[in-house]
Scaffold this motif. Structure first.
Motif, short mmCIF file in Angstrom:
data_model
loop_
_atom_site.label_atom_id
_atom_site.label_comp_id
_atom_site.label_asym_id
_atom_site.label_seq_id
_atom_site.Cartn_x
_atom_site.Cartn_y
_atom_site.Cartn_z
N CYS A 53 -1.61 -3.22 14.98
CA CYS A 53 -2.71 -1.94 15.44
C CYS A 53 -3.88 -2.02 14.41
N GLY A 54 -4.06 -2.84 13.36
CA GLY A 54 -5.41 -2.98 12.78
C GLY A 54 -5.48 -1.83 11.68
N ALA A 55 -4.59 -1.00 11.55
CA ALA A 55 -4.62 0.28 10.41
C ALA A 55 -4.56 -0.28 9.21
N ASP A 56 -5.37 0.73 8.33
CA ASP A 56 -5.57 0.38 6.67
C ASP A 56 -4.09 0.31 6.17
N TYR A 57 -3.69 -0.72 5.76
CA TYR A 57 -2.35 -0.80 5.04
C TYR A 57 -2.40 -0.30 4.01
N LYS A 58 -3.27 -0.14 3.14
CA LYS A 58 -3.28 0.71 1.87
C LYS A 58 -2.78 2.12 1.99
N LYS A 59 -3.49 2.56 3.04
CA LYS A 59 -2.79 4.04 3.43
C LYS A 59 -1.49 4.03 3.74
N ILE A 60 -1.17 3.24 4.68
CA ILE A 60 0.40 3.24 5.04
C ILE A 60 1.10 3.19 3.81
N LEU A 61 1.07 2.08 2.77
CA LEU A 61 1.72 1.91 1.56
C LEU A 61 1.78 3.48 0.99
N GLU A 62 0.54 3.93 0.72
CA GLU A 62 0.43 5.24 -0.09
C GLU A 62 1.07 6.37 0.84
N ASP A 63 0.95 6.44 2.02
CA ASP A 63 1.58 7.94 2.74
C ASP A 63 2.44 7.61 3.93
N GLY A 64 2.56 6.55 4.04
CA GLY A 64 3.69 6.37 5.08
C GLY A 64 3.14 5.76 6.50
N ASN A 65 4.03 5.50 7.33
CA ASN A 65 3.71 5.06 8.63
C ASN A 65 3.09 5.89 9.71
N SER A 66 2.65 7.11 9.19
CA SER A 66 1.76 7.98 10.44
C SER A 66 0.64 7.63 10.26
N HIS A 67 0.01 6.63 9.34
CA HIS A 67 -1.44 5.99 9.22
C HIS A 67 -1.67 4.85 10.21
N HIS A 68 -0.41 4.24 11.02
CA HIS A 68 -0.65 3.40 12.03
C HIS A 68 -1.24 4.20 13.34
N GLU A 69 -1.62 3.42 14.25
CA GLU A 69 -2.14 3.94 15.42
C GLU A 69 -0.82 4.51 16.13
#
Length: 227
Positions: free
Chosen positions: A198-214
């Motif tokens: 989905c192109g989401a920023d992976y640093k945010k995913i690593l910090e806060d979890g998979n809710s940052h995926h589209e």
């Protein structure tokens, strides 16, 4: 040294009450503590989006089956497993295509097939070519697209469109060479980390979890595991 009524877990090396040990699969009967097993499952299902959960015992490669997962997992974790299994199943449908918008991650069946090859995504409205499984080639029919010359390094254009995606930061297309969905752009001076789906920023995913995926991404999970 384990005390009476406890046993050392081979994963966390803690003394755990024997009653808190769980078998991995009904095939191998290897046991680890329930907490370690849940953590392992949570990491693979929510962190990696994988459904093949192998026994952690050395040299044992038995896979947890549907009933094994149901026996061990809580409601949310089992629903995640069920969801991922469904996504894997639809990939095998001959009429199914994923949207080629790098920030979408949705997909659908296209029953018109090659007779009407333009597939319009129900989620983002982007166009995909059903026949070539690439972003829709504007101003060219499928026959014209087939006639395009072979591009650099012997790869055809449809292969490049299908197997590469533009980095959301620098827009240079990069290949996915296996592994998980965590991509790191190796273009000089870039280094942007993003989700392949989905192109989401992976640093945010690593910090806060998979809710940052589209939300359309198969790895999106509002109650995601945190690394």
């Amino acid at each position: 040294m384990s005390s009476i009524g406890t046993k050392e877990c081979t994963i966390c090396c803690n003394d755990i009450p024997i009653a808190d040990f769980t078998i991995f699969t009904t095939k191998c009967n290897h046991r680890i503590c329930h907490a370690c097993l849940l953590k392992h499952m949570n990491y693979l299902l929510n962190g990696k989006g994988k459904t093949n959960i192998e026994c952690l015992t050395s040299d044992c490669h038995e896979i947890m089956e549907y009933e094994d997962i149901k026996r061990v997992a809580d409601k949310d974790l089992f629903e995640r497993y069920d969801h991922l299994c469904f996504r894997q199943a639809i990939r095998k449908m001959p009429d199914f295509r994923w949207c080629k918008n790098p920030t979408c991650g949705s997909g659908q069946e296209h029953f018109e097939r090659d007779k009407a090859p333009i597939m319009i995504c129900v989620a983002c409205k982007e166009k995909t070519c059903y026949t070539h499984d690439v972003p829709w080639h504007e101003d060219r029919t499928c026959a014209q697209y087939d006639l395009e010359k072979v591009t650099t390094e012997g790869a055809t254009k449809d292969t490049i469109d299908r197997e590469t995606k533009p980095c959301p930061e620098c827009q240079i297309r990069i290949f996915k060479d296996g592994g998980c969905s965590h991509m790191i752009c190796t273009t000089s001076g870039c280094g942007y980390e993003f989700c392949w789906f989905c192109g989401a920023d992976y640093k945010k995913i690593l910090e806060d979890g998979n809710s940052h995926h589209e939300k359309t991404c198969e790895l999106y999970n509002i109650s995601a595991y945190r690394f």
